[in-house]
Write a protein that holds these residues in place. Sequence first.
Motif, PDB file in Angstrom:
ATOM      1  N   ASN A  53     -30.972   8.120  27.688  1.00  0.00           N
ATOM      2  CA  ASN A  53     -31.593   6.837  27.350  1.00  0.00           C
ATOM      3  C   ASN A  53     -30.653   5.655  27.558  1.00  0.00           C
ATOM      4  O   ASN A  53     -30.988   4.540  27.193  1.00  0.00           O
ATOM      5  CB  ASN A  53     -32.135   6.849  25.923  1.00  0.00           C
ATOM      6  N   ALA A  54     -29.501   5.883  28.151  1.00  0.00           N
ATOM      7  CA  ALA A  54     -28.572   4.797  28.493  1.00  0.00           C
ATOM      8  C   ALA A  54     -28.066   5.057  29.907  1.00  0.00           C
ATOM      9  O   ALA A  54     -27.782   6.199  30.268  1.00  0.00           O
ATOM     10  CB  ALA A  54     -27.416   4.746  27.516  1.00  0.00           C
ATOM     11  N   GLN A  55     -27.954   4.013  30.688  1.00  0.00           N
ATOM     12  CA  GLN A  55     -27.483   4.169  32.054  1.00  0.00           C
ATOM     13  C   GLN A  55     -26.026   4.614  32.043  1.00  0.00           C
ATOM     14  O   GLN A  55     -25.193   4.018  31.362  1.00  0.00           O
ATOM     15  CB  GLN A  55     -27.632   2.858  32.814  1.00  0.00           C
ATOM     16  N   PRO A  56     -25.699   5.689  32.781  1.00  0.00           N
ATOM     17  CA  PRO A  56     -24.314   6.158  32.819  1.00  0.00           C
ATOM     18  C   PRO A  56     -23.383   5.089  33.391  1.00  0.00           C
ATOM     19  O   PRO A  56     -23.761   4.310  34.254  1.00  0.00           O
ATOM     20  CB  PRO A  56     -24.377   7.363  33.759  1.00  0.00           C
ATOM     21  N   ALA A  57     -22.172   5.061  32.876  1.00  0.00           N
ATOM     22  CA  ALA A  57     -21.179   4.075  33.317  1.00  0.00           C
ATOM     23  C   ALA A  57     -20.742   4.377  34.741  1.00  0.00           C
ATOM     24  O   ALA A  57     -20.648   5.533  35.155  1.00  0.00           O
ATOM     25  CB  ALA A  57     -19.970   4.105  32.389  1.00  0.00           C
TER      26      ALA A  57
END
Length: 87
Positions: A53-57
């Motif tokens: 649910n979060a864009q990978p760095a």
Amino acid sequence: MTKILLATVAILVITAPSFAQQDRPTTGQAPPSGASSFYLAQDTATMKCQVVNAQPAAGGNMKVIGAAHPTHASAETALTADKTCTK
């Protein structure tokens, strides 16, 4: 003429709030800005994918496959359809 102008302004003042955007949940649309998006993330070492649910760095060992999805269910559907991910 002044009476018509005042009457028109009065009508506009009374009806203007009804044209304001209301915060109603809608079905089948993308979430509003600031809401969660779901991504297919692929581990570059193992080639396995998962829904996050979060864009990978950038620069990490995870990369995004495709575009962001508005719901977890649509991301899961894309995960099962993707051919680049190992199961």
